[in-house]
Design a protein around this motif. Structure first.
Motif, PDB file in Angstrom:
ATOM      1  N   VAL A   1      47.228  76.418  55.190  1.00  0.00           N
ATOM      2  CA  VAL A   1      48.294  75.801  54.897  1.00  0.00           C
ATOM      3  C   VAL A   1      48.453  74.709  56.654  1.00  0.00           C
ATOM      4  O   VAL A   1      47.994  75.179  57.614  1.00  0.00           O
ATOM      5  CB  VAL A   1      49.373  77.036  56.040  1.00  0.00           C
ATOM      6  CG1 VAL A   1      50.591  75.821  55.774  1.00  0.00           C
ATOM      7  CG2 VAL A   1      49.354  77.697  54.320  1.00  0.00           C
ATOM      8  N   ASP A   2      49.440  73.680  56.274  1.00  0.00           N
ATOM      9  CA  ASP A   2      49.370  72.844  57.282  1.00  0.00           C
ATOM     10  C   ASP A   2      50.972  72.300  57.593  1.00  0.00           C
ATOM     11  O   ASP A   2      51.828  72.373  56.182  1.00  0.00           O
ATOM     12  CB  ASP A   2      48.884  71.186  57.141  1.00  0.00           C
ATOM     13  CG  ASP A   2      48.984  70.209  58.148  1.00  0.00           C
ATOM     14  OD1 ASP A   2      48.294  70.648  59.278  1.00  0.00           O
ATOM     15  OD2 ASP A   2      49.883  69.661  57.880  1.00  0.00           O
ATOM     16  N   LEU A   3      51.513  72.904  58.846  1.00  0.00           N
ATOM     17  CA  LEU A   3      52.795  72.393  59.092  1.00  0.00           C
ATOM     18  C   LEU A   3      53.641  71.224  59.382  1.00  0.00           C
ATOM     19  O   LEU A   3      52.426  70.298  60.450  1.00  0.00           O
ATOM     20  CB  LEU A   3      53.004  73.670  60.498  1.00  0.00           C
ATOM     21  CG  LEU A   3      52.775  75.264  60.091  1.00  0.00           C
ATOM     22  CD1 LEU A   3      53.213  75.691  61.199  1.00  0.00           C
ATOM     23  CD2 LEU A   3      53.877  75.544  58.745  1.00  0.00           C
ATOM     24  N   GLU A   4      54.164  70.571  58.924  1.00  0.00           N
ATOM     25  CA  GLU A   4      54.274  69.427  58.930  1.00  0.00           C
ATOM     26  C   GLU A   4      55.445  69.139  60.409  1.00  0.00           C
ATOM     27  O   GLU A   4      56.625  69.920  61.142  1.00  0.00           O
ATOM     28  CB  GLU A   4      55.385  68.956  58.289  1.00  0.00           C
ATOM     29  CG  GLU A   4      56.409  67.551  58.758  1.00  0.00           C
ATOM     30  CD  GLU A   4      57.460  67.540  57.358  1.00  0.00           C
ATOM     31  OE1 GLU A   4      58.978  66.826  57.764  1.00  0.00           O
ATOM     32  OE2 GLU A   4      56.131  67.513  56.058  1.00  0.00           O
TER      33      GLU A   4
ATOM     34  N   GLU B   1      53.384  69.689  52.590  1.00  0.00           N
ATOM     35  CA  GLU B   1      52.565  69.859  51.062  1.00  0.00           C
ATOM     36  C   GLU B   1      51.656  68.682  50.505  1.00  0.00           C
ATOM     37  O   GLU B   1      50.186  69.653  50.156  1.00  0.00           O
ATOM     38  CB  GLU B   1      53.638  69.961  49.454  1.00  0.00           C
ATOM     39  CG  GLU B   1      55.172  70.729  50.097  1.00  0.00           C
ATOM     40  CD  GLU B   1      54.628  72.190  49.531  1.00  0.00           C
ATOM     41  OE1 GLU B   1      53.591  72.001  49.642  1.00  0.00           O
ATOM     42  OE2 GLU B   1      55.531  72.762  49.983  1.00  0.00           O
ATOM     43  N   SER B   2      51.712  67.904  51.312  1.00  0.00           N
ATOM     44  CA  SER B   2      50.118  66.593  50.786  1.00  0.00           C
ATOM     45  C   SER B   2      49.193  67.695  51.154  1.00  0.00           C
ATOM     46  O   SER B   2      48.217  66.720  51.287  1.00  0.00           O
ATOM     47  CB  SER B   2      50.864  65.388  51.278  1.00  0.00           C
ATOM     48  OG  SER B   2      51.196  65.445  52.394  1.00  0.00           O
ATOM     49  N   LYS B   3      49.121  68.143  52.716  1.00  0.00           N
ATOM     50  CA  LYS B   3      48.025  68.689  53.042  1.00  0.00           C
ATOM     51  C   LYS B   3      47.761  70.056  53.389  1.00  0.00           C
ATOM     52  O   LYS B   3      46.807  70.320  53.474  1.00  0.00           O
ATOM     53  CB  LYS B   3      48.251  68.256  54.648  1.00  0.00           C
ATOM     54  CG  LYS B   3      47.738  66.835  55.257  1.00  0.00           C
ATOM     55  CD  LYS B   3      48.279  66.298  56.503  1.00  0.00           C
ATOM     56  CE  LYS B   3      48.267  64.836  56.989  1.00  0.00           C
ATOM     57  NZ  LYS B   3      48.503  64.533  58.180  1.00  0.00           N
ATOM     58  N   SER B   4      48.338  70.675  52.370  1.00  0.00           N
ATOM     59  CA  SER B   4      48.394  72.198  52.130  1.00  0.00           C
ATOM     60  C   SER B   4      47.983  72.531  50.714  1.00  0.00           C
ATOM     61  O   SER B   4      47.759  71.524  49.880  1.00  0.00           O
ATOM     62  CB  SER B   4      49.470  73.028  52.347  1.00  0.00           C
ATOM     63  OG  SER B   4      50.467  72.650  53.700  1.00  0.00           O
ATOM     64  N   ALA B   5      47.343  73.225  50.293  1.00  0.00           N
ATOM     65  CA  ALA B   5      46.355  73.294  49.298  1.00  0.00           C
ATOM     66  C   ALA B   5      45.553  75.538  48.951  1.00  0.00           C
ATOM     67  O   ALA B   5      45.454  75.362  50.147  1.00  0.00           O
ATOM     68  CB  ALA B   5      45.329  72.578  48.789  1.00  0.00           C
ATOM     69  N   VAL B   6      45.633  75.453  47.664  1.00  0.00           N
ATOM     70  CA  VAL B   6      44.573  76.614  47.632  1.00  0.00           C
ATOM     71  C   VAL B   6      43.377  75.621  47.361  1.00  0.00           C
ATOM     72  O   VAL B   6      43.310  74.986  45.997  1.00  0.00           O
ATOM     73  CB  VAL B   6      46.078  77.461  46.481  1.00  0.00           C
ATOM     74  CG1 VAL B   6      44.700  78.566  46.236  1.00  0.00           C
ATOM     75  CG2 VAL B   6      47.108  77.664  47.121  1.00  0.00           C
ATOM     76  N   ALA B   7      42.212  76.286  47.321  1.00  0.00           N
ATOM     77  CA  ALA B   7      40.745  75.400  47.141  1.00  0.00           C
ATOM     78  C   ALA B   7      39.754  76.334  47.565  1.00  0.00           C
ATOM     79  O   ALA B   7      40.288  77.308  48.174  1.00  0.00           O
ATOM     80  CB  ALA B   7      41.041  73.666  47.681  1.00  0.00           C
TER      81      ALA B   7
END
Length: 446
Positions: free
Chosen positions: A184-187, A302-308
């Motif tokens: 998770v990356d906070l904007e 959203e562009s830097k957060s992901a499930v991976a």
């Protein structure tokens, strides 16, 4: 390259005016973190006057030592750290009275932008040295009272915790079979902290309303950019001593909710990774985090957060890989390697007109810190390749500074290279990088 040993000198005592009524006794070492029972009680709820502890002589002296150690550039008033002790000697009595009476008004912070490795800039807010001192005084009082209540999975800017602990915790979670990560990356987190939400969280922990008012005034202090003061209604700019603690207070709600749900996670400031056993579980967690951060008036990038997969993401400059037997190992993330090489290229550029001694001094100052941070990496081959690449660049600087073929030949022979081998180097003209990759490493045992 080795660093000289630092000589530790006893700091000079700050000559502050004598304490007035209500000031804590000198014997109390308020600059040090004190153990708390569990950190759950409201600070000051038992009649403890926290603001008096903030302005206590011993606390101010401890805070001044920390501010001087941290150094830093001046704020909007131009006062330097070295000028602060004399200013306090002449003005502390008035400042202390203003603080206790609620009359003190922090000055706006100075905006300073620094480039980010991934592009864009990070906005810093540099307070005046006086405001840095007062914030440090507040931190010394609040941190030992509030920090014990934080989650054990929170590692950022906390006594006894560091980024390495968070990386090792992430490694254990993956080794335990949690092979998916919710990254998770906070904007623009520090720029978007909602003041009302933050103050409501602080009010549950601090009973001294005067101290709450002072913190609110620091949050509301404007930002000076291009000579104009801009009002600020949200955000706690990076650059002040108090900002990391306030960030942890705000994000503690998220930590506690993740703990209540039994999740394995590691958070360092606004960088949070949750480790799960399936992609489907990760998607559920990401949805829950969106709702939690929305309640705090924060937004996920959203562009830097992901499930991976963990090996495809970075965490605090590190990533992970699987060795034989599915053992999880640590490695330096590719972006961190790129950033390091970019920095080394700037330091070792051949057109700088600097002596090799100057270049090595600057390079050593950067590499010692870089190596200490990435000492956890289980990739000796990559580190060896970096070492050879740096030596290659230093040899190229040597060759370009010698310039003339006769000088290059003479210097290489002088350093132990055979006449035949030395003669091959000038024959390639000014191809400094190609020349420095030849057998001249014999002449440069660096």
């Amino acid at each position: 390259m080795s660093l000289g040993r630092e000589r530790h000198q006893k700091p000079k005592q700050l000559e502050l005016p004598q304490a007035g009524r209500g000031e804590a006794p000198r014997g109390m070492r308020s600059g040090e973190s004190r153990a708390a029972a569990d950190g759950s009680e409201r600070s000051g709820s038992d009649g403890e006057k926290l603001l008096e502890l903030v302005v206590a002589r011993s606390n101010v002296e401890a805070a001044l030592r920390r501010v001087k150690k941290n150094k830093g550039s001046p704020g909007i008033d131009g006062m330097t750290v070295d000028e602060l002790p004399a200013y306090l000697t002449a003005n502390w009595s008035r400042i202390r009275e203003d603080l206790l009476a609620g009359r003190y008004r922090p000055q706006p912070v100075r905006r300073h932008a620094i480039p980010k490795s991934g592009g864009g800039v990070r906005e810093l807010g540099i307070p005046t040295v006086l405001d840095r001192l007062i914030q440090q005084c507040i931190l010394h009082v609040l941190q030992p009272r509030i920090d014990p209540s934080f989650s054990q999975h929170s590692y950022g800017f906390r006594p006894g915790k560091r980024a390495h602990d968070a990386v090792c915790a992430a490694q254990r979670f993956i080794q335990d079979g949690r092979r998916w990560v919710v990254d998770v990356d906070l904007e623009a987190f520090f720029d978007r902290v909602n003041h009302d939400v933050l103050m409501s969280r602080l009010a549950t922990r601090i009973a001294d309303r005067r101290l709450l008012g002072l913190i609110r005034r620091y949050l509301d202090a404007g930002i000076m950019a291009h000579g104009v003061v801009v009002e600020r209604h949200e955000g706690t700019p990076q650059g002040g001593p108090l900002s990391p603690l306030l960030a942890n207070v705000l994000l503690d709600d998220v930590d506690k909710e993740l703990e209540n749900r039994g999740h394995a996670f590691a958070r360092y400031a606004d960088d949070c990774n949750v480790y799960v056993r399936s992609k489907r579980a990760g998607e559920r967690v990401l949805g829950a985090l969106r709702r939690l951060f929305t309640k705090l008036r924060l937004r996920i990038n959203e562009s830097k957060s992901a499930v991976a997969r963990p090996q495809d993401r970075k965490f605090l400059g590190y990533s992970f890989w699987y060795a034989k037997g599915s053992e999880v190992k640590r490695r330096i993330a590719s972006k961190a390697l790129v950033a390091m090489k970019d920095r080394v290229r700037v330091i070792t550029k051949r057109s700088g007109g600097r002596s090799i001694t100057t270049v090595i001094r600057e390079l050593r100052g950067y590499l010692v810190g870089w190596k200490n941070y990435f000492q956890l990496a289980d990739t000796p081959r990559i580190l060896a390749d970096l070492d050879e690449w740096i030596r290659h660049r230093l040899r190229a600087i040597h060759l370009k500074q010698w310039k003339r073929g006769t000088t290059i030949y003479r210097q290489l022979v002088k350093r132990g290279l055979s006449p035949r081998g030395a003669a091959k180097v000038p024959g390639n003209g000014r191809r400094w990088w190609k020349n420095s990759s030849m057998t001249i490493n014999i002449a440069f045992p660096i």
